[in-house]
Motif scaffolding. Structure first.
Motif: not given
Length: 221
Positions: A71-81, A95-99
């Motif tokens: 529903e959105s094109d908001v940039p998403i940065v996933l932060l994870t172990a 759809g994440a922009d960075d990981y």
């Protein structure tokens, strides 16, 4: 460059670290601690970027990414172990922009956020880092506050407290949500509120801007 960023991270210490570094870079940051809140606040505030932890209660980060990307094109940065190739590829497929994998270097995280904002065209000029609530203006880049055009001298702790409230006018913040910098206690929040009132209210004993919501916390109107 500044932007409105939502950080969704259930580890409070980790969330505070990310918030501090992003705010130091000039951004306005809202922190939530579960996936459901991340979806709700993103829909409500339409942020410029979302920093999203994968392992969260209620709704995990991957599901948040899946829902918001539909529903959105908001940039998403996933932060994870999670750092396997399959995990990274799944994040990008959703759809994440960075990981960014944990542990990470905060300054590198900030630089990657800056790059994504620039690429997405969501970076704003420094002037847009000014929060305005009525005739109260909080310049987050210059760390300056003015009331009806007149400068207001605040300590760093008072400034951070006021900027947090001003980022979401009318929202009630609990004392726990206003805690920061480790050495601050809930009682100290009350003291800072009192000091800020002395500087922005006509009569601090009957505040009209920085209000107490009894049994809950404080809000700026």
């Amino acid at each position: 460059m500044c932007a409105h960023i939502i950080v969704a991270e259930d580890n409070h210490n980790q969330a505070e670290l990310v918030r501090r570094y992003l705010e130091h870079d000039g951004h306005s940051v809202l922190v939530v601690h579960d996936g459901r809140a991340a979806i709700d606040q993103t829909r409500r505030h339409n942020p410029d970027l979302l920093v999203l932890d994968v392992m969260m209660p209620a709704v995990d980060g991957l599901d948040v990414c899946r829902v918001l990307r539909a529903e959105s094109d908001v940039p998403i940065v996933l932060l994870t172990a999670r750092s396997t190739e399959d995990d990274v590829l799944l994040g990008f497929d959703l759809g994440a922009d960075d990981y960014i994998t944990k542990p990470f270097r905060p300054r590198q995280m900030v630089a990657r956020v800056r790059t994504i904002l620039r690429r997405a065209g969501r970076a704003h000029s420094a002037g847009s880092g000014v929060l305005r609530v009525g005739d109260l203006a909080i310049d987050q880049v210059r760390h300056e506050v003015s009331l009806a055009g007149q400068p207001v001298a605040l300590t760093p702790s008072e400034f951070r407290l006021l900027a947090t409230l001003a980022a979401q006018p009318g929202r009630v913040f609990t004392r726990g949500q206003l805690l920061y910098d480790g050495y601050i206690t809930a009682r100290t929040v009350d003291v800072h509120i009192m000091k800020v009132r002395r500087k922005i209210e006509r009569d601090p004993r009957t505040p009209e801007r920085l209000l107490t919501v009894y049994g809950v916390g404080y809000k700026l109107v």
